[in-house]
Design a protein around this motif. Structure first.
Motif, PDB file in Angstrom:
ATOM      1  N   VAL A 134       7.129 -33.773  -6.860  1.00  0.00           N
ATOM      2  CA  VAL A 134       8.481 -33.202  -6.805  1.00  0.00           C
ATOM      3  C   VAL A 134       9.029 -32.971  -8.201  1.00  0.00           C
ATOM      4  O   VAL A 134       9.570 -31.904  -8.522  1.00  0.00           O
ATOM      5  N   THR A 135       8.891 -33.971  -9.069  1.00  0.00           N
ATOM      6  CA  THR A 135       9.412 -33.856 -10.430  1.00  0.00           C
ATOM      7  C   THR A 135       8.698 -32.759 -11.207  1.00  0.00           C
ATOM      8  O   THR A 135       9.325 -31.954 -11.905  1.00  0.00           O
ATOM      9  N   MET A 136       7.377 -32.707 -11.094  1.00  0.00           N
ATOM     10  CA  MET A 136       6.599 -31.698 -11.810  1.00  0.00           C
ATOM     11  C   MET A 136       7.006 -30.293 -11.399  1.00  0.00           C
ATOM     12  O   MET A 136       7.234 -29.413 -12.248  1.00  0.00           O
ATOM     13  N   MET A 137       7.119 -30.042 -10.103  1.00  0.00           N
ATOM     14  CA  MET A 137       7.458 -28.714  -9.636  1.00  0.00           C
ATOM     15  C   MET A 137       8.855 -28.320 -10.089  1.00  0.00           C
ATOM     16  O   MET A 137       9.083 -27.186 -10.532  1.00  0.00           O
ATOM     17  N   ASP A 138       9.787 -29.245 -10.017  1.00  0.00           N
ATOM     18  CA  ASP A 138      11.159 -28.956 -10.440  1.00  0.00           C
ATOM     19  C   ASP A 138      11.195 -28.548 -11.910  1.00  0.00           C
ATOM     20  O   ASP A 138      11.943 -27.635 -12.290  1.00  0.00           O
ATOM     21  N   THR A 148      15.058 -23.682  -3.792  1.00  0.00           N
ATOM     22  CA  THR A 148      14.224 -22.961  -2.833  1.00  0.00           C
ATOM     23  C   THR A 148      12.753 -23.343  -2.986  1.00  0.00           C
ATOM     24  O   THR A 148      12.072 -23.674  -2.004  1.00  0.00           O
ATOM     25  N   VAL A 149      12.254 -23.321  -4.220  1.00  0.00           N
ATOM     26  CA  VAL A 149      10.839 -23.606  -4.450  1.00  0.00           C
ATOM     27  C   VAL A 149      10.519 -25.068  -4.158  1.00  0.00           C
ATOM     28  O   VAL A 149       9.503 -25.383  -3.516  1.00  0.00           O
ATOM     29  N   THR A 150      11.375 -25.988  -4.624  1.00  0.00           N
ATOM     30  CA  THR A 150      11.117 -27.407  -4.387  1.00  0.00           C
ATOM     31  C   THR A 150      11.169 -27.728  -2.901  1.00  0.00           C
ATOM     32  O   THR A 150      10.342 -28.494  -2.383  1.00  0.00           O
ATOM     33  N   SER A 151      12.128 -27.147  -2.186  1.00  0.00           N
ATOM     34  CA  SER A 151      12.209 -27.383  -0.744  1.00  0.00           C
ATOM     35  C   SER A 151      11.014 -26.786  -0.014  1.00  0.00           C
ATOM     36  O   SER A 151      10.495 -27.379   0.936  1.00  0.00           O
ATOM     37  N   LEU A 152      10.577 -25.597  -0.466  1.00  0.00           N
ATOM     38  CA  LEU A 152       9.394 -24.989   0.139  1.00  0.00           C
ATOM     39  C   LEU A 152       8.177 -25.887  -0.062  1.00  0.00           C
ATOM     40  O   LEU A 152       7.379 -26.097   0.865  1.00  0.00           O
ATOM     41  N   MET A 153       8.033 -26.442  -1.261  1.00  0.00           N
ATOM     42  CA  MET A 153       6.930 -27.352  -1.519  1.00  0.00           C
ATOM     43  C   MET A 153       7.004 -28.579  -0.612  1.00  0.00           C
ATOM     44  O   MET A 153       5.995 -29.033  -0.062  1.00  0.00           O
ATOM     45  N   GLY A 312      16.762 -24.622   1.327  1.00  0.00           N
ATOM     46  CA  GLY A 312      16.680 -24.516  -0.126  1.00  0.00           C
ATOM     47  C   GLY A 312      17.354 -23.265  -0.647  1.00  0.00           C
ATOM     48  O   GLY A 312      18.043 -23.289  -1.672  1.00  0.00           O
ATOM     49  N   ALA A 313      17.174 -22.148   0.058  1.00  0.00           N
ATOM     50  CA  ALA A 313      17.830 -20.909  -0.347  1.00  0.00           C
ATOM     51  C   ALA A 313      19.351 -21.052  -0.274  1.00  0.00           C
ATOM     52  O   ALA A 313      20.078 -20.576  -1.152  1.00  0.00           O
ATOM     53  N   LEU A 314      19.830 -21.713   0.776  1.00  0.00           N
ATOM     54  CA  LEU A 314      21.277 -21.945   0.901  1.00  0.00           C
ATOM     55  C   LEU A 314      21.780 -22.863  -0.214  1.00  0.00           C
ATOM     56  O   LEU A 314      22.888 -22.675  -0.737  1.00  0.00           O
ATOM     57  N   MET A 315      20.958 -23.856  -0.594  1.00  0.00           N
ATOM     58  CA  MET A 315      21.349 -24.772  -1.669  1.00  0.00           C
ATOM     59  C   MET A 315      21.470 -24.046  -3.005  1.00  0.00           C
ATOM     60  O   MET A 315      22.294 -24.412  -3.845  1.00  0.00           O
ATOM     61  N   ASP A 316      20.634 -23.028  -3.229  1.00  0.00           N
ATOM     62  CA  ASP A 316      20.709 -22.262  -4.471  1.00  0.00           C
ATOM     63  C   ASP A 316      21.938 -21.359  -4.504  1.00  0.00           C
ATOM     64  O   ASP A 316      22.345 -20.914  -5.589  1.00  0.00           O
TER      65      ASP A 316
END
Length: 452
Positions: A134-138, A148-153, A312-316
């Motif tokens: 999670v940390t690496m992707m963020d 969006t990307v982190t939630s998708l992952m 995730g999209a809504l969070m962005d």
């Protein structure tokens, strides 16, 4: 060629497309989370077979069902501070190999005691792998797409758990329950080899810790060749500066309220999820369904986690705390409905799927929420500690269901009880929303250049 003076590392990432190199990192992290979900949920899907082969009573399963969760909590709590000191990459790779080897070994268990010990070791690896993924992707994401990307992952976790159910429904009758654990161990070992070759260190970690600029440039040049012309890299954070790293930052006066509310929400969410991951096949069997039907319907619950992409999209775009709090609130309502529809399969299937969408969406999105909440100096610890505290919720969920079964709760009473946890998670995020970090000091990040 004359080099540009200094580039802000996050601005460098933000100003360029989410390219091939970042998609490769996404794929590798997604597979880690997928395998985490598969291995974590596998024990619940093989639990009915353990009852018969080892002549166990249902409450006897509580220790083995929760052993991996104790390991997950321990692994997350330890690996987070370590990753803020030594880096994300080494902790991630070591953790993946650990849970792969332990899972293979667990397939050869001769009794419940051996399986419990090996599931604990598996959990330690799972806890470290998930938190660092999670940390690496963020830290490789453009700010505008981070949630969006982190939630998708993180959708990989419920998808992995659902895949575990689907494969277990086929593997257990044909090859026995041990084959599920064997598959769950060999695959991460193979993936670990890929990580050794392809996974870079986080550029944000390297900048924050003064690593040689040549290493930073080498990684960023895989995002864009423009990095070759940059003499040095700096990093600025929009979050409050506290003067602390790791644990000190997470528990500092600026962050303590938000940290505790994240822990409560994640704790309650995993209480619900693991209660259902581990016990739903057995509960539905007791409600009169066949083993295969109970397993397949139970697999619908984690499958609902694909909704985290929309969340995730809504969070962005909107307030992230309120988006996830709404999911928890609606999940609490839908969970109550499962108990009332258990006797009617045509109603039970959509009830399980809808509650799974809401519950897993909310929980998967918590990772992006935590990663965005903390600055780089404490992000590894902050994300890992939230995940670690959440695992204690999973432990509580396993034992809670065992106690409810001892007390002869009906299915309606069972689902009404765990729905309360969803309401508490919603309340915690509302409190976090009105008590954001307060800025007590501000200091720019140091510049990392060729002189380092």
């Amino acid at each position: 060629m004359k080099r540009a003076s200094v580039s802000d590392v996050q601005s460098f990432i933000d100003e360029r497309p989410f390219g091939h190199f970042q998609r490769l990192i996404f794929f590798m992290c997604f597979v880690i989370v997928l395998l985490d979900g598969f291995d974590t949920a596998a024990i619940g899907f093989i639990a009915p077979s353990l009852l018969g082969e080892w002549h166990l009573a249902r409450p006897d399963l509580a220790p083995v069902l929760s052993a991996a969760l104790f390991g997950l909590a321990f692994g997350a709590l330890v690996s987070g501070p370590l990753s803020d000191r030594v880096g994300r990459r080494s902790l991630m790779i070591g953790s993946v190999f650990l849970f792969g080897v332990a899972c293979v070994a667990s397939a050869f268990s001769d009794n419940i005691g051996q399986l419990t010990a090996l599931r604990f070791m598996t959990g330690i690896g799972l806890g470290g792998a998930m938190a660092n993924a999670v940390t690496m992707m963020d830290e490789f994401c453009p700010t505008r797409r981070r949630a969006t990307v982190t939630s998708l992952m993180c959708c990989g976790f419920p998808l992995g758990a659902a895949l575990g159910g689907l494969l277990a429904a086929w593997l257990v009758p044909h090859a026995g329950w041990r084959s599920v654990l064997m598959l769950g161990g060999v695959t991460p070992i193979l993936h670990g080899a890929l990580l050794v070759v392809k996974m870079p260190e986080s550029v944000r970690f390297m900048v924050a810790n003064g690593k040689p600029v040549a290493r930073i440039r080498a990684v960023l040049s895989r995002i864009s060749a423009d990095a070759i012309g940059v003499r040095g890299f700096a990093m600025t954070e929009s979050a409050p500066a506290t003067g602390h790293n790791g644990i000190g930052l997470v528990l500092s006066r600026s962050y303590i309220v938000g940290s505790v509310m994240l822990w409560i929400a994640a704790f309650m969410g995993l209480l619900i999820i693991y209660a259902l991951f581990n016990w739903m096949p057995i509960l539905l069997r007791d409600a009169g369904l066949s083993l295969k039907s109970a397993t397949l319907i139970s697999a619908l619950f984690p499958l609902g986690g694909v909704g985290a992409v929309l969340c995730g999209a809504l969070m962005d775009r909107f307030n992230a705390n309120l988006v996830i709090a709404t999911c928890y609130a609606l999940a609490a309502v839908s969970l109550f409905c499962i108990g009332a529809t258990a006797a009617h399969v045509l109603l039970l299937v959509p009830s399980v799927l809808v509650s799974g969408v809401l519950m897993n969406t909310a929980q998967a999105s918590m990772n992006a929420l935590a990663a965005a909440f903390y600055p780089t100096e404490g992000r590894g610890t902050g994300v890992a500690w939230m995940l670690g505290m959440a695992r204690f919720g999973g432990i509580a969920g396993s034992f809670l269901v065992a106690e409810l079964m001892r007390s002869h709760f009906t299915l309606v009473g069972f689902f009404a009880t765990i729905a309360v946890a969803g309401a508490l998670a919603c309340i915690a995020l509302l409190i976090k929303q009105v008590a954001p970090p307060q800025v007590f000091s501000a200091a720019p990040e140091g510049i990392r250049s060729l002189s380092h």
